[in-house]
Write a protein that holds these residues in place. Structure first.
Motif, PDB file in Angstrom:
ATOM      1  N   UNK A 191       8.862  -7.378  -8.429  1.00 48.52           N
ATOM      2  CA  UNK A 191       7.902  -8.215  -7.690  1.00 48.52           C
ATOM      3  C   UNK A 191       6.659  -8.472  -8.541  1.00 48.52           C
ATOM      4  N   UNK A 242       7.335 -11.695  -3.673  1.00 49.53           N
ATOM      5  CA  UNK A 242       8.093 -10.799  -2.792  1.00 49.53           C
ATOM      6  C   UNK A 242       9.280 -11.530  -2.188  1.00 49.53           C
ATOM      7  N   UNK A 273       2.635 -13.190  -2.879  1.00 51.37           N
ATOM      8  CA  UNK A 273       3.405 -13.312  -1.657  1.00 51.37           C
ATOM      9  C   UNK A 273       4.768 -13.957  -1.916  1.00 51.37           C
ATOM     10  N   UNK A 302      11.712   0.170  -9.132  1.00 55.24           N
ATOM     11  CA  UNK A 302      12.362  -0.957  -9.818  1.00 55.24           C
ATOM     12  C   UNK A 302      12.091  -2.257  -9.059  1.00 55.24           C
ATOM     13  N   UNK A 303      12.150  -2.202  -7.707  1.00 61.53           N
ATOM     14  CA  UNK A 303      11.928  -3.414  -6.915  1.00 61.53           C
ATOM     15  C   UNK A 303      10.460  -3.823  -6.988  1.00 61.53           C
ATOM     16  N   UNK A 332       8.418  -3.259  -9.431  1.00 57.77           N
ATOM     17  CA  UNK A 332       8.162  -3.802 -10.768  1.00 57.77           C
ATOM     18  C   UNK A 332       8.678  -5.245 -10.862  1.00 57.77           C
ATOM     19  N   UNK A 353       0.823  -1.196   0.000  1.00 57.16           N
ATOM     20  CA  UNK A 353       0.000   0.000   0.000  1.00 57.16           C
ATOM     21  C   UNK A 353       0.868   1.262   0.000  1.00 57.16           C
ATOM     22  N   UNK A 354       1.822   1.339   0.916  1.00 60.03           N
ATOM     23  CA  UNK A 354       2.707   2.501   0.965  1.00 60.03           C
ATOM     24  C   UNK A 354       3.937   2.241   0.114  1.00 60.03           C
ATOM     25  N   UNK A 355       4.560   3.303  -0.388  1.00 58.68           N
ATOM     26  CA  UNK A 355       5.820   3.173  -1.094  1.00 58.68           C
ATOM     27  C   UNK A 355       6.896   2.830  -0.073  1.00 58.68           C
ATOM     28  N   UNK A 356       7.434   1.615  -0.116  1.00 62.67           N
ATOM     29  CA  UNK A 356       8.495   1.291   0.832  1.00 62.67           C
ATOM     30  C   UNK A 356       9.792   0.975   0.112  1.00 62.67           C
ATOM     31  N   UNK A 357       9.748   0.882  -1.213  1.00 58.29           N
ATOM     32  CA  UNK A 357      10.980   0.625  -1.955  1.00 58.29           C
ATOM     33  C   UNK A 357      10.862   1.307  -3.308  1.00 58.29           C
ATOM     34  N   UNK A 358      11.995   1.424  -3.997  1.00 58.84           N
ATOM     35  CA  UNK A 358      12.005   2.077  -5.299  1.00 58.84           C
ATOM     36  C   UNK A 358      11.121   1.351  -6.294  1.00 58.84           C
TER      37      UNK A 358
END
Lengths: 201, 201
Positions: free
Chosen positions: A14, A29, A26, A9-10, A12, A2-7
């Motif tokens: 996933x 990730x 799941x 690129x990561x 995408x 839900x929240x942006x926790x990584x860039x």
């Protein structure tokens, strides 16, 4: 997430991994994190291997198999018996039969089954190329190893009709009890077929 | 595959895919075939995304998270409360807590747990950098969100000792009944902890 926790690129990576059969959102990730951690041992070689596949994989113009050469490894293998062709719906079926290692022959991949409902007509499958291969001569038996579904059987009947005037024996896989299977769990159709095709002990 | 049935590039792709967590040798074959068939839609973008990850992913020098920027997205997010740090063993735990979206705070990734048997000493984990972050000031609470294993708890005790002289509150995750869990299937330790920490209804 839900929240942006990584860039991006990561995220995408996933999202794309989640589209690979066998991985869900799941496990994608978990897979992405593992790949990032094992960057040198796994991520770098896997990315290179995929680029390699993108560049080199092609469909065999003779049999419809996928390989890095055309004609494919199986079609060019001189130790295989070219007098017998196993007709399969899909490359996955070809690989499954090769794992069984029961016959050292060649294949023909239809690329699907006839299905009027889904608009799959004979000309959408590699049937014309199958007939052309047999017309060239040298093939004495065609084994129809299509799935035991309605579409598979319809396709098998259509191919049998098309080959009726040609000098080639058409056979199909035996129905019966799976090796290691328990009778109690088998459907009536399979049991009836196994009884009908019983063999001497 | 016992016999050579495809070019070495395809077999290498299958071997590497089999090392991805969630995929085994059998599902790796299925995944490879799917990727090859969906070349333009999946294989090409996935290979590009992996190359992107190889180039851009780095470990955050502040918190130990993996991201495409250093400091990471979480460490640079101005809307997060920097007064609370959640200490986790692994990036996967950070992601799991972020999915819960319970607190909008920052993290510190230890990179493992103390384990004398496996030769993991305090200097092998990101503990010194944790103490340095707290010594800089601005952190009022450290939540030890390590796993409820022997190693996790040993690590939590060690960190608590190290932080004892500093002006910071150290807390840990509550033990109790998982939400949606059935008592009948829970172990005695969890039930005892849930009873001990019972709350007013």
């Amino acid at each position: 997430m839900s929240k942006r926790i990584a860039g991006p690129e990561i995220e995408r990576l996933i999202q794309l991994l989640a589209k690979v059969p066998g991985l869900g959102p799941r496990s994608a990730r978990r897979a992405a994190l593992h790949l990032i951690k094992k960057k040198e041992q796994l991520l770098v070689p896997l990315a290179a291997s995929m680029n390699d596949a993108v560049d080199k994989v092609r469909v065999c113009s003779t049999c419809g198999n996928v390989d890095t050469s055309d004609p494919c490894t199986i079609c060019t293998d001189p130790r295989r018996d070219g007098a017998t062709l196993i007709v399969v719906e899909d490359v996955a079926d070809l690989w499954a039969l090769e794992r069984a290692s029961a016959m050292n022959v060649r294949y023909h991949v239809l690329g699907g089954t006839l299905s009027p409902l889904d608009g799959v007509r004979p000309e959408d499958l590699n049937i014309r190329s199958l007939i052309a291969r047999i017309a060239e001569g040298g093939v004495s038996e065609v084994i129809l190893a299509v799935n035991a579904t309605v579409e598979g059987q319809t396709t098998a009947h259509y191919i049998t009709d098309q080959l009726s005037g040609m000098d080639v024996k058409v056979t199909r896989l035996a129905h019966g009890v799976p090796v290691g299977g328990e009778l109690d769990y088998l459907d009536e159709g399979t049991l009836a077929a196994a009884l009908k095709s019983r063999t001497a002990f």
